[in-house]
Design an enzyme around this catalytic site. Sequence first.
Site, short mmCIF file in Angstrom:
data_model
loop_
_atom_site.label_atom_id
_atom_site.label_comp_id
_atom_site.label_asym_id
_atom_site.label_seq_id
_atom_site.Cartn_x
_atom_site.Cartn_y
_atom_site.Cartn_z
N LYS A 103 -13.50 -0.02 -4.44
CA LYS A 103 -14.95 0.20 -3.42
C LYS A 103 -15.95 0.89 -4.19
CE LYS A 103 -12.43 -0.04 1.11
NZ LYS A 103 -11.96 0.59 2.18
N GLU A 123 0.69 -1.27 0.00
CA GLU A 123 -0.14 0.04 0.04
C GLU A 123 0.95 1.45 0.06
OE1 GLU A 123 -3.97 -0.05 2.02
OE2 GLU A 123 -2.77 -2.02 3.08
N HIS A 161 9.18 -26.02 4.41
CA HIS A 161 8.80 -27.36 3.96
C HIS A 161 7.79 -26.93 2.63
CE1 HIS A 161 9.53 -29.35 7.82
NE2 HIS A 161 9.06 -28.02 8.30
C1 F6R Z 1 -6.28 1.89 3.51
C2 F6R Z 1 -6.07 0.48 4.24
C3 F6R Z 1 -7.19 -0.57 3.86
C4 F6R Z 1 -8.35 -0.48 4.52
C5 F6R Z 1 -9.61 -1.36 4.24
C6 F6R Z 1 -10.60 -1.54 5.09
O1 F6R Z 1 -5.18 2.48 4.38
O2 F6R Z 1 -5.03 0.09 4.84
O3 F6R Z 1 -6.58 -2.00 3.93
O4 F6R Z 1 -7.95 -0.76 5.99
O5 F6R Z 1 -9.83 -1.30 2.87
O6 F6R Z 1 -11.11 -0.32 5.35
P1 F6R Z 1 -11.47 0.18 6.92
O7 F6R Z 1 -10.15 0.25 7.71
O8 F6R Z 1 -11.64 1.64 6.90
O9 F6R Z 1 -12.54 -0.76 7.56
#
Ligand code: F6R
Length: 368
Positions: A348, A238, A254
């Site tokens: 998303k 990320e 393994h």
């Molecule tokens: C962004 C990140 C992502 C979010 C994930 C879930 O910095 O690390 O992995 O954590 O998309 O979103 P949240 O944490 O808001 O539930």
Amino acid sequence: MRESTILDNLQLVKSIDRSSMLSSCVEAPKHYAEAAELARNVTVGFKKPRMIMVAGMGGSAIGGELLRDWARDRIEVPVEVCRDYSLPAYADKNALVFVSSYSGETEETLSILADALKRKCMIVCISSGGKLMEVAQRLRLPHVKVTSGMAPRAALPYMFMPMLTILQKMGLTSEADSEISETVKVLRQLVIENLPEVETINNFSKRLATGIEGTSPAIYGFGIYRSVAQRLKTQFNENSKTPAKWECFPELNHNEIVGWETAGEFSKWFSVIFIRDAEEPVEIRQRIETTKEILGKSKLKLFEVQSRGKSNLAKMASVICTGDFTSVYLAVLRGIDPTPVETITLLKQKLKQTGAKEKTIRELQKFK
Ligand code: F6R
């Protein structure tokens, strides 16, 4: 050297790290200390659970993995992480479920909340706001409100430490408090040594970033560093926007090591980071040394990150902090702002159109 010219030029670093992911690395000691206090006033009148589940995704799930490893030799109740839409069949009213979403808006996590409500689990919600907080407040579920305005992965201390505080409040552990002060002390020193102002030659994280640049890093952990290896991998994904993987001793002996056997020229595109501990068990030490000896014959670049401190919490947090700094410096070397995660945002947005999250929200509204 090109790398130190980039990393030691503070103006250049700032212009690449536009949203200043580096400042969350620098503030890690403060974040751990603050986060441990957040849940002190949250009332949890639950009985002793038969199992502990941490439900969340990505940056909000990794705290659960850390908890699992931290608790393994101390808490007699099993800890499990649930990254899915529903809980496993054995989760019932005897399960304590931490519903963890930094934004409070994650589709899968909201769906777990609905499932946990149906199963009458003991629920504690953690978020900076969002739908999760709204539902928790309406249904009077214990809710830990964490500081808002961060990238979820940068908020790791805030998503992880409140769970330790709550487990301590419930009498499931007595060790959390004593480990926090050492952790903060260890992190303060580590931050001083890895600050952007410290030149590459004296800065471990800058040197590690320089070493792995141009390769895909594989992080090898063991014991309490299983989750830590996973955290480093996701930070390289990320923050540095690079493919990475993680594995764990002794399992990697393994299968994983055979994968490098005939990799030939291909192996020069990879590096391996071994997480080490001055007190690592002798059988693990022998495995790491022997693995290094075997892999040393390939074109893989091999590195080590040494943990610091005495307590498990300090040891885990010290490697995480080193990994966080390294992932940001690697992003800077690659000329990429570490903070935005455009692909996650795009995904998303696209998935919003399916209506799955809206369906879950409607379901949640039915609970009284
Ligand atoms: C962004 C990140 C992502 C979010 C994930 C879930 O910095 O690390 O992995 O954590 O998309 O979103 P949240 O944490 O808001 O539930």
